[in-house]
Design a protein around this motif. Sequence first.
Motif, short mmCIF file in Angstrom:
data_model
loop_
_atom_site.label_atom_id
_atom_site.label_comp_id
_atom_site.label_asym_id
_atom_site.label_seq_id
_atom_site.Cartn_x
_atom_site.Cartn_y
_atom_site.Cartn_z
N GLN A 1 -1.13 20.89 -2.46
CA GLN A 1 -0.98 19.69 -3.28
C GLN A 1 0.48 19.26 -3.39
O GLN A 1 0.80 18.07 -3.30
N THR A 2 1.35 20.25 -3.55
CA THR A 2 2.78 19.93 -3.64
C THR A 2 3.28 19.32 -2.33
O THR A 2 4.05 18.35 -2.33
N LEU A 3 2.84 19.89 -1.20
CA LEU A 3 3.26 19.39 0.11
C LEU A 3 2.77 17.97 0.34
O LEU A 3 3.54 17.10 0.78
N LEU A 4 1.49 17.72 0.03
CA LEU A 4 0.94 16.38 0.25
C LEU A 4 1.59 15.35 -0.67
O LEU A 4 1.87 14.22 -0.26
N THR A 5 1.86 15.75 -1.92
CA THR A 5 2.53 14.83 -2.85
C THR A 5 3.93 14.48 -2.33
O THR A 5 4.36 13.33 -2.39
N GLY A 6 4.62 15.49 -1.79
CA GLY A 6 5.95 15.23 -1.22
C GLY A 6 5.88 14.32 -0.01
O GLY A 6 6.74 13.44 0.16
N ILE A 7 4.87 14.50 0.82
CA ILE A 7 4.71 13.64 2.00
C ILE A 7 4.41 12.21 1.57
O ILE A 7 4.98 11.24 2.11
N PHE A 8 3.53 12.05 0.58
CA PHE A 8 3.21 10.72 0.07
C PHE A 8 4.47 10.02 -0.43
O PHE A 8 4.71 8.84 -0.14
N TRP A 9 5.27 10.76 -1.20
CA TRP A 9 6.49 10.16 -1.77
C TRP A 9 7.48 9.80 -0.66
O TRP A 9 8.09 8.72 -0.69
N SER B 1 0.83 -1.21 0.00
CA SER B 1 0.00 0.00 0.00
C SER B 1 0.86 1.26 0.00
O SER B 1 0.60 2.21 -0.74
N LEU B 2 1.90 1.26 0.84
CA LEU B 2 2.79 2.42 0.90
C LEU B 2 3.58 2.56 -0.39
O LEU B 2 3.92 3.68 -0.80
N ARG B 3 3.90 1.45 -1.05
CA ARG B 3 4.59 1.51 -2.34
C ARG B 3 3.72 2.22 -3.37
O ARG B 3 4.20 3.03 -4.17
N ALA B 4 2.41 1.91 -3.35
CA ALA B 4 1.49 2.58 -4.26
C ALA B 4 1.33 4.05 -3.89
O ALA B 4 1.17 4.92 -4.76
N LEU B 5 1.39 4.33 -2.58
CA LEU B 5 1.24 5.72 -2.12
C LEU B 5 2.37 6.61 -2.65
O LEU B 5 2.17 7.79 -2.92
N ALA B 6 3.58 6.02 -2.80
CA ALA B 6 4.73 6.81 -3.25
C ALA B 6 4.53 7.39 -4.64
O ALA B 6 5.11 8.43 -4.98
N SER B 7 3.71 6.74 -5.46
CA SER B 7 3.48 7.23 -6.83
C SER B 7 2.24 8.09 -6.95
O SER B 7 1.90 8.52 -8.06
N CYS B 8 1.56 8.35 -5.85
CA CYS B 8 0.36 9.19 -5.89
C CYS B 8 0.76 10.66 -6.05
O CYS B 8 1.69 11.14 -5.41
N VAL C 1 6.88 9.12 2.57
CA VAL C 1 6.38 7.97 3.34
C VAL C 1 6.52 6.68 2.54
O VAL C 1 6.94 5.64 3.06
N GLY C 2 6.17 6.75 1.25
CA GLY C 2 6.28 5.55 0.41
C GLY C 2 7.71 5.10 0.22
O GLY C 2 8.00 3.90 0.22
N THR C 3 8.62 6.06 0.09
CA THR C 3 10.03 5.71 -0.11
C THR C 3 10.64 5.12 1.15
O THR C 3 11.44 4.18 1.09
N ASN D 1 17.56 8.19 -7.96
CA ASN D 1 17.20 9.04 -9.09
C ASN D 1 15.97 9.89 -8.78
O ASN D 1 15.94 11.09 -9.08
N ALA D 2 14.98 9.26 -8.16
CA ALA D 2 13.75 9.99 -7.85
C ALA D 2 13.97 11.03 -6.74
O ALA D 2 13.21 11.99 -6.63
N SER D 3 15.02 10.83 -5.93
CA SER D 3 15.30 11.76 -4.84
C SER D 3 16.06 13.00 -5.31
O SER D 3 16.34 13.89 -4.50
N GLY D 4 16.40 13.04 -6.59
CA GLY D 4 17.11 14.20 -7.12
C GLY D 4 18.60 14.16 -6.90
O GLY D 4 19.23 15.22 -6.70
N VAL D 5 19.20 12.95 -6.92
CA VAL D 5 20.64 12.83 -6.70
C VAL D 5 21.40 13.61 -7.78
O VAL D 5 21.01 13.63 -8.95
N ARG D 6 22.48 14.24 -7.39
CA ARG D 6 23.26 15.04 -8.33
C ARG D 6 24.62 14.41 -8.64
O ARG D 6 25.09 14.48 -9.76
#
Length: 633
Positions: free
Chosen positions: A268-276, A249-256, A278-280, A414-419
């Motif tokens: 919306q940006t804040l909640l999307t970041g929280i979802f990602w 469930s949390l894995r699916a939440l990360a892509s919400c 928690v899922g990660t 990659n999804a975390s924005g690694v440089r």
Amino acid sequence: MSAKDTGHVNGAFNGTEVSLDIPTNTLYHTSRDCIVQQEEELVKSNSWSDSCRRTCANIFRMKTLQKRFPIFVWLPQYKKDYIIGDLVAGISVALTVIPQALAYAGIAGLDLQYGLYACFLGCFIYIFIGSSKDVPIGPTAISALLSFQIAGGSWQMATLLTFLTGLIEILMGIFRLGFLIDFVSGPVGAGFTSAVSLIIFSSQMKDLLGIHTSGNTFLQVWISIINDIHNISWPDFVLGLICIVLLLSLRALASCSLGPKQGKSTCQTLLTGIFWTVGTARNALLVCGAAGLGYWLSISGNEELVRTVGFVPKGLPEFRPPPFHMDAVYNETSGEIVMEAQSFWDMVSTLGSGLIVVPLIALLETMAVVQAFADGKPTDATQELIASGICNVANSFVQGLRSNGGVARGAILNASGVRTQLSNLYTGVIVIIALLYLTPCFYYIPKAALAAIIIAAVVFMVQYRVIKPMWHSKKTDLIPGLGAFFACLVLPLQLGILVGIGINVVFILYQAARPKLRIETLSTPEGQRYLMLTPDRCLIFPSMEFVRKVINKQGVKSTLPVVIDCSHIYGADFTAAKVISMMVMDFAQRQQPLFFYNLQSRVAQVFEGLNKDLVAIYDISTLHAKLAEKTPT
């Protein structure tokens, strides 16, 4: 005799005094019969000094240093803006790799600390020599399972496997043997990965169900599961199922993602970041929650309700060379020998083919990460081999498991924005903090929770989606894929993948032994008919008898002049030359014209080495003229 006395003029000498000593009473064939005499000491000193100078210049030139130490490329370009991206990525991977390392140590049949030992030193080294910012160094499910099947759950054998496979990776990189992964085709890789996922899933049944299992292969494990299923621990099973559901469930939440892709509101940006987030961090959150449950059960007197991992040593491992021998182990009560002493060569013999298979599989895993996030940039398998090898050699000095890049953690990076590769620094530091201060908390982690982490990860490794496109593309590719899949389920993994590679090689050899020949009946402008045979590839020894039979059969059947179009023949060997020579004689005995059209010069040299009578033609008008000459009136 000097050059001017012979009457030969060589502009390359440009008037310098060079003496040519041609042996007397000997037939002069080529310049190879001449001995150029110079001052021997001068030649030796110049050659040695020039060679050393060139080697040093090549090693220490900036281009080579940047290639072998990529930190010289990205560090001068590092910006302050990169710090946040690397920090977030490093922390995100650390929150994933710590619970995974604990679980993967269990797959390898080792105490949990050995998984964590593999997660910090290699990270630090990869910063300097790693070529990809998206490769997180640490144990993976596949490497852990291979370690278990090869090392048998012995930390000494597992550590030596890490050391020796690291050395082999370094040698493979030095000799540029990264191309060997090309022999593991897509279908074989898919079959192997799918079988590994099922084996790992099966190996976790003992912790999920609270029963005892044994065996290395898929069939052996399931036989032992069936035999002991009556001893199932229902609290462990229920806890494991709840953990699996939560993880998925949390894995699916990360892509919400809330709101539109562009123009999200602040909320919306804040909640999307929280979802990602928690899922990660779902694995770390689950471990913390499960450990809290285990602690509560312990203080309430119900610690036997679920099985926990138990004591995990606190602190960093001792830095020492890997074990090159094993002492005998005795039963403390009876004094009987539990395990025989083993020398270094006995240990190497036990590791066997795993010393070759493990580096290949590790390179496949790492390059899958590198290529997935390369964004079209060139990748360097040689450098990744060297980097992985050095990291594993270093890990063996801290008793760590095999480590390499993992696809799942690479996706998190990659999804975390690694440089840059500096994210590995933060990951390694957090793992060290966990070893120094958090290991007492690991005591209360339920084994069912760690099993759930592994099961929730490996279910996505089954590559069933490739079957349909493979069926529509080329059905025969299913054979090596299914062969590798079933072989890995029945046999040890290192043998199973070799079976898959062997089936692939058989297919390649069969195609090489059975080239396609296009057969056409053509006519010249004067109306002369002839047979044109066109092979579609090089002529080498497995295919020559087949080619000879086809050409002779068509020649006898038609009795027309035969022309072999050699446009696609770019190479040949001695066996091909021998068979071509016999074929020329066969046609000569039948007094049937045989011509070779568009024969490459290097191939012609091979053929003419055994038969000077073959006729090679390079333009169509000459071919038509030759056909007119050979045709009886």
